[in-house]
Design a protein around this motif. Structure first.
Motif, mmCIF file in Angstrom:
data_model
loop_
_atom_site.group_PDB
_atom_site.id
_atom_site.type_symbol
_atom_site.label_atom_id
_atom_site.label_comp_id
_atom_site.label_asym_id
_atom_site.label_seq_id
_atom_site.Cartn_x
_atom_site.Cartn_y
_atom_site.Cartn_z
ATOM 1 N N LEU A 170 0.842 -1.199 0.000
ATOM 2 C CA LEU A 170 0.000 0.000 0.000
ATOM 3 C C LEU A 170 0.874 1.245 0.000
ATOM 4 O O LEU A 170 0.686 2.158 -0.807
ATOM 5 N N HIS A 171 1.849 1.278 0.915
ATOM 6 C CA HIS A 171 2.683 2.470 1.063
ATOM 7 C C HIS A 171 3.700 2.597 -0.063
ATOM 8 O O HIS A 171 4.192 3.708 -0.330
ATOM 9 N N ALA A 172 3.996 1.496 -0.734
ATOM 10 C CA ALA A 172 4.919 1.547 -1.870
ATOM 11 C C ALA A 172 4.213 1.926 -3.168
ATOM 12 O O ALA A 172 4.855 2.091 -4.210
ATOM 13 N N GLY A 173 2.885 2.033 -3.110
ATOM 14 C CA GLY A 173 2.119 2.400 -4.298
ATOM 15 C C GLY A 173 1.913 1.258 -5.271
ATOM 16 O O GLY A 173 1.498 1.474 -6.411
ATOM 17 N N ARG A 174 2.135 0.040 -4.814
ATOM 18 C CA ARG A 174 1.963 -1.135 -5.675
ATOM 19 C C ARG A 174 0.593 -1.747 -5.374
ATOM 20 O O ARG A 174 0.467 -2.817 -4.805
ATOM 21 N N TRP A 175 -0.444 -1.042 -5.779
ATOM 22 C CA TRP A 175 -1.800 -1.358 -5.329
ATOM 23 C C TRP A 175 -2.396 -2.586 -6.011
ATOM 24 O O TRP A 175 -3.208 -3.291 -5.416
ATOM 25 N N GLY A 176 -2.010 -2.845 -7.246
ATOM 26 C CA GLY A 176 -2.495 -4.051 -7.915
ATOM 27 C C GLY A 176 -2.019 -5.305 -7.206
ATOM 28 O O GLY A 176 -2.798 -6.248 -6.987
ATOM 29 N N GLU A 177 -0.741 -5.302 -6.823
ATOM 30 C CA GLU A 177 -0.193 -6.439 -6.074
ATOM 31 C C GLU A 177 -0.852 -6.554 -4.712
ATOM 32 O O GLU A 177 -1.146 -7.660 -4.237
ATOM 33 N N MET A 178 -1.095 -5.416 -4.073
ATOM 34 C CA MET A 178 -1.756 -5.425 -2.772
ATOM 35 C C MET A 178 -3.137 -6.047 -2.874
ATOM 36 O O MET A 178 -3.525 -6.864 -2.029
ATOM 37 N N ARG A 179 -3.885 -5.686 -3.925
ATOM 38 C CA ARG A 179 -5.243 -6.210 -4.079
ATOM 39 C C ARG A 179 -5.220 -7.734 -4.232
ATOM 40 O O ARG A 179 -6.072 -8.423 -3.656
ATOM 41 N N ARG A 180 -4.247 -8.254 -4.969
ATOM 42 C CA ARG A 180 -4.157 -9.715 -5.131
ATOM 43 C C ARG A 180 -3.853 -10.396 -3.796
ATOM 44 O O ARG A 180 -4.423 -11.449 -3.482
ATOM 45 N N ILE A 181 -2.963 -9.792 -3.006
ATOM 46 C CA ILE A 181 -2.640 -10.343 -1.682
ATOM 47 C C ILE A 181 -3.888 -10.353 -0.799
ATOM 48 O O ILE A 181 -4.187 -11.338 -0.111
ATOM 49 N N LEU A 182 -4.628 -9.252 -0.812
ATOM 50 C CA LEU A 182 -5.817 -9.136 0.038
ATOM 51 C C LEU A 182 -6.911 -10.105 -0.378
ATOM 52 O O LEU A 182 -7.574 -10.708 0.478
#
Length: 267
Positions: A170-182
């Motif tokens: 989230l804080h690194a701005g890598r939101w697509g990857e974050m969404r997959r993790i979530l």
């Protein structure tokens, strides 16, 4: 038997039941004068109590620290010091020495080939790297922690690593990857009926929507998660829920509701 029962309950999210198992194990080991087993049990106890009772968590951690001075098992002593460092940062205050203790626990677990402890300490260390704004390192550390969690079938360490990896993404701005993790974390938590983890992943998803200026969706997700957090009585999750609700209300220009949430979170 008590240790395995406690670990199984921890994996299923039954932290109260797990605490009873580890508490009984620590008492039994103490009666037999088996210091190492008592120290291990207290370390496990502090982990499960962190979900339900902060003060008892810290008391168990302090007790394990005190007893560790009487044992010669250096990897176990490093484990206990690493645990205390993490709890101190999480519940009390930051200190470089606490981060160093956790780093030393990672080295000790890696040297001993203890993949279970390595996964746990790496997951926790990734959070401390987040706090230092070293998000690239935090992501890398959390990814390794998750691999060890999978290797040892340790759902607790695996989900912890996924949670902190999402935080860093989230804080690194890598939101697509974050969404997959979530999405994966939520699916796994719900499949295993682990309500606490499901609520935490839902809050992170709400946080992602808030950062994306989708305040209405963020508000609905955080409301749902906050109500669930109150039901399971997890203070950390309730606090995070209130803060994120406040931020969503700010985005929607609901000033009074935002002030109420944030004021309650500060009390």
């Amino acid at each position: 038997i008590l240790e395995q029962a406690g670990l199984a309950r921890r994996a299923m999210g039954d932290m109260g039941g797990a605490a009873a198992n580890f508490d009984a194990l620590a008492e039994y080991a103490g009666e037999l004068g088996r210091k190492e087993d008592e120290v291990k049990a207290l370390a496990h106890l502090s982990t499960v109590l962190s979900w339900v009772d902060r003060e008892r968590c810290l008391a168990a951690a302090r007790r394990s620290m005190a007893l560790s001075h009487d044992i010669t098992n250096e990897p176990l002593r490093a484990h206990v010091r690493g645990c205390w460092g993490y709890w101190h940062v999480l519940f009390l205050s930051w200190g470089d020495d606490h981060m160093e203790s956790l780093a030393a626990a990672v080295v000790a677990a890696r040297t001993a080939g203890d993949h279970e402890m390595l996964g746990l300490h790496l997951a926790r260390y990734s959070f401390l790297e987040c706090l230092r704004s070293d998000y690239t390192a935090a992501i890398r550390t959390a990814e390794e922690a998750a691999q060890h969690g999978l290797k040892t079938n340790d759902a607790h360490s695996y989900l912890l690593a996924q949670y902190f990896e999402a935080w860093a993404l989230l804080h690194a701005g890598r939101w697509g990857e974050m969404r997959r993790i979530l999405d994966h974390g939520l699916e796994m938590a719900q499949r295993n009926q682990h309500t606490r983890w499901a609520v935490l992943f839902l809050l992170e998803l709400g946080w992602l929507h808030e950062q994306s200026f989708d305040f209405e969706t963020a508000l609905q997700m955080c409301k749902q998660a906050y109500e669930q957090a109150k039901t399971i009585q997890h203070p950390y999750t309730e606090l995070l829920g209130l803060i994120l609700l406040g931020l969503a209300h700010i985005g929607l220009e609901h000033q009074d509701e935002a002030f109420r949430c944030l004021n309650e979170a500060s009390e």
